[in-house]
Write an enzyme that holds these catalytic residues in place. Structure first.
Site, PDB file in Angstrom:
ATOM      1  N   LYS A 140      15.131 -26.411   1.226  1.00  0.00           N
ATOM      2  CA  LYS A 140      14.781 -25.220   0.361  1.00  0.00           C
ATOM      3  C   LYS A 140      14.290 -24.249   1.619  1.00  0.00           C
ATOM      4  O   LYS A 140      14.185 -23.051   1.113  1.00  0.00           O
ATOM      5  CB  LYS A 140      14.046 -25.510  -0.905  1.00  0.00           C
ATOM      6  CG  LYS A 140      14.862 -26.175  -1.951  1.00  0.00           C
ATOM      7  CD  LYS A 140      14.307 -26.362  -3.323  1.00  0.00           C
ATOM      8  CE  LYS A 140      13.693 -27.314  -3.361  1.00  0.00           C
ATOM      9  NZ  LYS A 140      13.807 -28.892  -3.779  1.00  0.00           N
ATOM     10  N   ARG A 180       4.463 -36.286   6.389  1.00  0.00           N
ATOM     11  CA  ARG A 180       4.367 -35.367   5.879  1.00  0.00           C
ATOM     12  C   ARG A 180       3.840 -36.910   4.254  1.00  0.00           C
ATOM     13  O   ARG A 180       4.289 -37.859   4.643  1.00  0.00           O
ATOM     14  CB  ARG A 180       4.863 -34.791   4.727  1.00  0.00           C
ATOM     15  CG  ARG A 180       4.616 -33.013   3.815  1.00  0.00           C
ATOM     16  CD  ARG A 180       5.149 -32.475   3.638  1.00  0.00           C
ATOM     17  NE  ARG A 180       6.284 -32.938   2.450  1.00  0.00           N
ATOM     18  CZ  ARG A 180       6.738 -32.065   0.985  1.00  0.00           C
ATOM     19  NH1 ARG A 180       7.627 -31.517   2.284  1.00  0.00           N
ATOM     20  NH2 ARG A 180       6.887 -32.748   0.035  1.00  0.00           N
ATOM     21  N   ARG A 188      10.450 -26.509 -12.032  1.00  0.00           N
ATOM     22  CA  ARG A 188      10.803 -28.183 -11.811  1.00  0.00           C
ATOM     23  C   ARG A 188      11.047 -29.044 -13.986  1.00  0.00           C
ATOM     24  O   ARG A 188      11.294 -29.226 -13.723  1.00  0.00           O
ATOM     25  CB  ARG A 188      10.008 -28.887 -11.201  1.00  0.00           C
ATOM     26  CG  ARG A 188       9.769 -28.782  -9.664  1.00  0.00           C
ATOM     27  CD  ARG A 188       9.711 -30.384  -9.050  1.00  0.00           C
ATOM     28  NE  ARG A 188       9.659 -30.136  -7.689  1.00  0.00           N
ATOM     29  CZ  ARG A 188       9.179 -29.849  -6.219  1.00  0.00           C
ATOM     30  NH1 ARG A 188       8.615 -28.674  -6.418  1.00  0.00           N
ATOM     31  NH2 ARG A 188       8.394 -30.592  -5.322  1.00  0.00           N
ATOM     32  N   ARG A 247      10.417 -40.081  -6.236  1.00  0.00           N
ATOM     33  CA  ARG A 247      10.674 -38.084  -6.430  1.00  0.00           C
ATOM     34  C   ARG A 247      11.843 -37.597  -6.836  1.00  0.00           C
ATOM     35  O   ARG A 247      12.220 -36.584  -7.500  1.00  0.00           O
ATOM     36  CB  ARG A 247       9.748 -37.180  -5.123  1.00  0.00           C
ATOM     37  CG  ARG A 247       8.634 -36.900  -5.236  1.00  0.00           C
ATOM     38  CD  ARG A 247       8.183 -37.025  -3.421  1.00  0.00           C
ATOM     39  NE  ARG A 247       8.478 -35.662  -2.597  1.00  0.00           N
ATOM     40  CZ  ARG A 247       9.239 -35.264  -1.673  1.00  0.00           C
ATOM     41  NH1 ARG A 247       8.712 -36.994  -0.560  1.00  0.00           N
ATOM     42  NH2 ARG A 247       9.008 -34.432  -0.653  1.00  0.00           N
ATOM     43  N   ARG A 298      11.761 -35.419   9.265  1.00  0.00           N
ATOM     44  CA  ARG A 298      10.918 -33.973   8.898  1.00  0.00           C
ATOM     45  C   ARG A 298       9.518 -34.317   9.531  1.00  0.00           C
ATOM     46  O   ARG A 298       8.589 -34.734   9.384  1.00  0.00           O
ATOM     47  CB  ARG A 298      11.325 -33.648   7.988  1.00  0.00           C
ATOM     48  CG  ARG A 298      10.229 -33.110   6.422  1.00  0.00           C
ATOM     49  CD  ARG A 298      10.835 -32.503   5.575  1.00  0.00           C
ATOM     50  NE  ARG A 298       9.839 -32.978   4.084  1.00  0.00           N
ATOM     51  CZ  ARG A 298      10.283 -32.300   3.172  1.00  0.00           C
ATOM     52  NH1 ARG A 298      11.477 -31.220   3.406  1.00  0.00           N
ATOM     53  NH2 ARG A 298       9.836 -32.507   1.853  1.00  0.00           N
TER      54      ARG A 298
HETATM   55  P1  AMP Z   1       7.569 -30.113  -2.067  1.00  0.00           P
HETATM   56  O1  AMP Z   1       6.411 -29.690  -1.233  1.00  0.00           O
HETATM   57  O2  AMP Z   1       8.691 -28.988  -3.440  1.00  0.00           O
HETATM   58  O3  AMP Z   1       8.591 -31.243  -2.348  1.00  0.00           O
HETATM   59  O4  AMP Z   1       6.285 -30.848  -3.361  1.00  0.00           O
HETATM   60  C1  AMP Z   1       5.360 -31.636  -3.536  1.00  0.00           C
HETATM   61  C2  AMP Z   1       4.894 -32.257  -4.034  1.00  0.00           C
HETATM   62  O5  AMP Z   1       3.887 -30.911  -5.291  1.00  0.00           O
HETATM   63  C3  AMP Z   1       6.018 -32.781  -5.638  1.00  0.00           C
HETATM   64  O6  AMP Z   1       5.751 -34.026  -5.438  1.00  0.00           O
HETATM   65  C4  AMP Z   1       4.710 -32.365  -6.636  1.00  0.00           C
HETATM   66  O7  AMP Z   1       3.776 -33.008  -6.503  1.00  0.00           O
HETATM   67  C5  AMP Z   1       4.084 -31.205  -6.535  1.00  0.00           C
HETATM   68  N1  AMP Z   1       4.760 -30.095  -6.828  1.00  0.00           N
HETATM   69  C6  AMP Z   1       5.437 -28.798  -6.094  1.00  0.00           C
HETATM   70  N2  AMP Z   1       5.887 -28.415  -7.147  1.00  0.00           N
HETATM   71  C7  AMP Z   1       5.692 -28.565  -8.586  1.00  0.00           C
HETATM   72  C8  AMP Z   1       6.255 -28.307  -9.359  1.00  0.00           C
HETATM   73  N3  AMP Z   1       6.720 -26.930  -9.499  1.00  0.00           N
HETATM   74  N4  AMP Z   1       5.618 -29.160 -10.818  1.00  0.00           N
HETATM   75  C9  AMP Z   1       4.740 -29.859 -10.624  1.00  0.00           C
HETATM   76  N5  AMP Z   1       4.333 -30.312  -9.177  1.00  0.00           N
HETATM   77  C10 AMP Z   1       4.926 -29.979  -7.945  1.00  0.00           C
END
Ligand code: AMP
Length: 218
Positions: A15, A166, A92, A177, A126
């Site tokens: 993304k 990360r 989400r 996840r 990554r």
């Molecule tokens: P990402 O970089 O999008 O994979 O997000 C990393 C982490 O941030 C996720 O595993 C969640 O803990 C939190 N997070 C990001 N976006 C959301 C969302 N829309 N709703 C809830 N938690 C989020």
């Protein structure tokens, strides 16, 4: 051209990378990544960061109210109103989608489809440049100039980049996840079925500007 877009797909679907490709075509569109916003808040020990930390560490979702308020603030800017947005990592959950419908009209949801083994490879390899945020992959997309073991020169800003995962990019958290994603994806895709367009995201870097314009319906 103004577009209000949701980028949807599992962790590792690309993304962030695809957002960069869209930005080349629509340079004024505002990229809103909730994951990046949380990582920024975490790094700076803000109240939002402190609330999010325990969930992020486990690969769980941060509570809806916290995310929704953070996104509301971002959407409420002139820049977004004039130029549109790419929402990356939000919504989400169905509750987030319903809250979003009250804030703005979404034009298109792009669903990035990728197989699970490619996701694993992408995520476990990554890393990013600490200075400019460029994203790389140790195996599939390293920076061009290698400086040593796990060390390169950033293609974009020229600073040194070291391979560093990360905190939530490890195998256990990743499996969690992915499970969380699959559980939430179904009702969300049903909610947005009239504006959803699926694209094969295993090779998005090979997409031409015309392919991307077609995907964006512009
Ligand atoms: P990402 O970089 O999008 O994979 O997000 C990393 C982490 O941030 C996720 O595993 C969640 O803990 C939190 N997070 C990001 N976006 C959301 C969302 N829309 N709703 C809830 N938690 C989020």
């Amino acid at each position: 051209m103004k577009r209000n877009i949701i980028l949807f797909g599992p962790p590792g679907a690309g993304k962030g990378t695809f957002s960069g490709q869209i930005l080349k075509i629509l340079p004024d569109i505002v990229h809103i990544s909730t994951g990046d916003l949380f990582r920024y808040n975490l790094k700076n020990n803000t109240p939002i960061g402190l609330k999010a930390k325990e969930y992020m560490d486990k690969g769980a979702l941060v509570p809806d109210e916290v995310v929704i308020e953070m996104v509301r603030d971002k959407l409420n800017t002139e820049e977004v109103k004039n130029n549109g947005y790419i929402l990356d990592g939000f919504p989400r959950t169905l509750k987030q989608a319903e809250a979003l419908s009250k804030m703005t009209k979404v034009d298109l949801l792009l669903l990035l489809e990728v197989s699970r083994d490619i996701i694993m490879k992408r995520i476990l390899g990554r890393f990013g440049c600490k200075k400019c945020g460029s994203i790389y992959n140790k195996w599939t997309l390293p920076p061009k100039e290698k400086l040593g073991d796990d060390k390169w020169k950033c293609d974009k800003c020229g600073s040194d980049v070291v391979f560093e995962q990360r905190a939530d990019d490890n195998e256990d958290t990743l499996n969690n996840r992915l499970d969380v994603y699959e559980e939430n994806a179904k009702p969300l895709l049903e909610y947005y079925k009239n504006i959803t367009k699926a694209i094969n995201a295993e090779n998005t870097l090979k997409m031409t500007d015309d392919d991307i314009k077609k995907a964006l319906e512009i």
